[in-house]
Design a protein around this motif. Structure first.
Motif, short mmCIF file in Angstrom:
data_model
loop_
_atom_site.label_atom_id
_atom_site.label_comp_id
_atom_site.label_asym_id
_atom_site.label_seq_id
_atom_site.Cartn_x
_atom_site.Cartn_y
_atom_site.Cartn_z
N ALA A 1 0.81 -1.22 0.00
CA ALA A 1 0.00 0.00 0.00
C ALA A 1 0.85 1.27 0.00
CB ALA A 1 -0.96 0.00 1.19
N ALA A 2 2.02 1.22 0.61
CA ALA A 2 2.88 2.41 0.66
C ALA A 2 3.31 2.86 -0.73
CB ALA A 2 4.11 2.14 1.53
N GLY A 3 3.39 1.95 -1.68
CA GLY A 3 3.83 2.29 -3.02
C GLY A 3 2.73 2.73 -3.96
N ILE A 4 1.50 2.72 -3.50
CA ILE A 4 0.38 3.10 -4.36
C ILE A 4 0.24 4.62 -4.37
CG2 ILE A 4 -2.12 2.97 -4.68
CD1 ILE A 4 -1.98 0.21 -3.36
N PRO A 5 0.24 5.22 -5.55
CA PRO A 5 0.09 6.67 -5.63
C PRO A 5 -1.30 7.12 -5.16
CG PRO A 5 0.83 5.76 -7.74
CD PRO A 5 0.46 4.62 -6.86
N THR A 6 -1.34 8.20 -4.41
CA THR A 6 -2.62 8.77 -4.02
C THR A 6 -3.05 9.76 -5.10
OG1 THR A 6 -1.53 10.49 -2.72
CG2 THR A 6 -2.21 8.48 -1.55
N GLY A 7 -4.30 10.17 -5.03
CA GLY A 7 -4.82 11.12 -5.99
C GLY A 7 -5.87 10.50 -6.89
N THR A 8 -6.04 11.07 -8.06
CA THR A 8 -7.07 10.63 -9.01
C THR A 8 -6.60 9.40 -9.78
OG1 THR A 8 -7.85 12.90 -9.25
CG2 THR A 8 -8.47 11.34 -10.99
N TRP A 9 -7.50 8.43 -9.90
CA TRP A 9 -7.28 7.22 -10.68
C TRP A 9 -8.42 7.06 -11.65
CZ3 TRP A 9 -3.89 2.78 -9.88
CH2 TRP A 9 -2.86 3.03 -8.94
N TYR A 10 -8.16 6.33 -12.72
CA TYR A 10 -9.18 6.02 -13.72
C TYR A 10 -9.29 4.51 -13.89
CZ TYR A 10 -8.30 10.89 -14.98
OH TYR A 10 -8.13 12.25 -14.94
N VAL A 11 -10.41 4.08 -14.42
CA VAL A 11 -10.59 2.69 -14.79
C VAL A 11 -10.74 2.65 -16.31
CG1 VAL A 11 -11.98 0.61 -14.56
CG2 VAL A 11 -11.68 2.11 -12.59
N ALA A 12 -9.82 1.97 -16.97
CA ALA A 12 -9.89 1.78 -18.41
C ALA A 12 -10.69 0.50 -18.67
CB ALA A 12 -8.50 1.64 -19.01
N VAL A 13 -11.52 0.53 -19.73
CA VAL A 13 -12.38 -0.61 -20.05
C VAL A 13 -12.33 -0.87 -21.55
CG1 VAL A 13 -14.77 -1.42 -20.07
CG2 VAL A 13 -13.95 -0.09 -18.14
N LEU A 14 -12.15 -2.15 -21.90
CA LEU A 14 -12.23 -2.59 -23.29
C LEU A 14 -13.35 -3.62 -23.36
CD1 LEU A 14 -11.17 -2.72 -26.22
CD2 LEU A 14 -9.69 -4.61 -25.46
N VAL A 15 -14.40 -3.30 -24.12
CA VAL A 15 -15.55 -4.20 -24.29
C VAL A 15 -15.46 -4.85 -25.66
CG1 VAL A 15 -18.06 -4.37 -24.36
CG2 VAL A 15 -16.97 -2.69 -22.85
N THR A 16 -15.61 -6.18 -25.68
CA THR A 16 -15.65 -6.92 -26.94
C THR A 16 -17.00 -7.62 -27.03
OG1 THR A 16 -13.27 -7.28 -26.86
CG2 THR A 16 -14.53 -8.70 -28.36
N ALA A 17 -17.70 -7.39 -28.14
CA ALA A 17 -19.01 -7.99 -28.37
C ALA A 17 -18.86 -9.38 -28.96
CB ALA A 17 -19.83 -7.11 -29.31
N GLU A 18 -19.95 -10.14 -28.95
CA GLU A 18 -19.94 -11.48 -29.54
C GLU A 18 -19.62 -11.43 -31.04
OE1 GLU A 18 -19.90 -14.35 -28.20
OE2 GLU A 18 -20.55 -13.93 -26.17
N ASP A 19 -20.00 -10.33 -31.71
CA ASP A 19 -19.69 -10.19 -33.13
C ASP A 19 -18.31 -9.59 -33.37
OD1 ASP A 19 -20.01 -7.49 -32.57
OD2 ASP A 19 -21.76 -7.23 -33.86
N HIS A 20 -17.50 -9.51 -32.29
CA HIS A 20 -16.12 -9.03 -32.29
C HIS A 20 -15.98 -7.52 -32.42
CE1 HIS A 20 -14.70 -13.12 -32.17
NE2 HIS A 20 -15.52 -13.41 -33.17
N GLY A 21 -17.07 -6.75 -32.39
CA GLY A 21 -16.97 -5.30 -32.33
C GLY A 21 -16.37 -4.92 -30.98
N THR A 22 -15.64 -3.81 -30.94
CA THR A 22 -15.02 -3.39 -29.68
C THR A 22 -15.28 -1.92 -29.41
OG1 THR A 22 -12.91 -2.84 -30.73
CG2 THR A 22 -13.15 -5.08 -29.84
N THR A 23 -15.26 -1.57 -28.12
CA THR A 23 -15.31 -0.19 -27.68
C THR A 23 -14.33 -0.06 -26.52
OG1 THR A 23 -17.62 0.09 -28.31
CG2 THR A 23 -16.76 1.62 -26.67
N PHE A 24 -13.57 1.03 -26.53
CA PHE A 24 -12.56 1.27 -25.49
C PHE A 24 -12.78 2.63 -24.87
CE2 PHE A 24 -8.41 3.18 -24.41
CZ PHE A 24 -8.07 2.34 -23.36
#
Length: 159
Positions: free
Chosen positions: A122-145
């Motif tokens: 925990a001491a090495g984890i930066p404080t402040g703002t964090w984001y969550v990146a998401v990559l979605v893949t559909a059954e037809d292989h379409g993607t959104t990031f």
């Protein structure tokens, strides 16, 4: 492995392994994508993460995603804004996946939960703002990031 991917993966691993915790509330649902459209990421939100003895013991992320063909996978990576190295869709292949449950023929609610492995990192984890990146893949292989599908803050518990 690119420097960008390494730093992003390291940041995500530190949060997941270092005792960070987040509680996420689903705030809305996604509209279904059109017949040939890519998946749609619904609204997601995250509660603050508090490190230390007063913190909780898991990082949790939940989102609603939609596509007319259904959802194949949702990849998730937490990363600190201070790194200035937002992940790219091409770098998300080797990160962990959320668990998705269909709520309709076109929409799934996906949850990612990573229990902390201990508080020693925990001491090495930066404080402040964090984001969550998401990559979605559909059954037809379409993607959104989305590099910033959700935002949360990391603070340290005052001892």
């Amino acid at each position: 492995m690119s420097k960008r991917l390494f730093v992003s993966a390291l940041a995500g691993a530190v949060v997941l392994g270092g005792g960070a915790a987040a509680t996420v509330a689903l705030v809305g649902t996604a509209d279904a994508a059109g017949p040939t459209g890519d998946p749609v990421i619904g609204k997601s939100s995250s509660a603050p993460v508090v490190l230390g003895d007063g913190g909780t013991d898991a990082l949790m992320f939940t989102t609603s995603v939609s596509d007319d063909s259904g959802i194949r996978s949702v990849k998730v990576l937490a990363w600190p804004r201070s790194s200035h190295l937002a992940p790219k869709a091409s770098e998300m292949a080797s990160v962990e996946s959320a668990t998705c449950r269909a709520s309709s023929a076109t929409t799934s609610v996906c949850t990612y939960r990573a229990p902390a492995d201990g508080r020693k990192d925990a001491a090495g984890i930066p404080t402040g703002t964090w984001y969550v990146a998401v990559l979605v893949t559909a059954e037809d292989h379409g993607t959104t990031f989305s590099a910033k599908a959700s935002t949360f803050t990391v603070t340290r518990h005052a001892d």
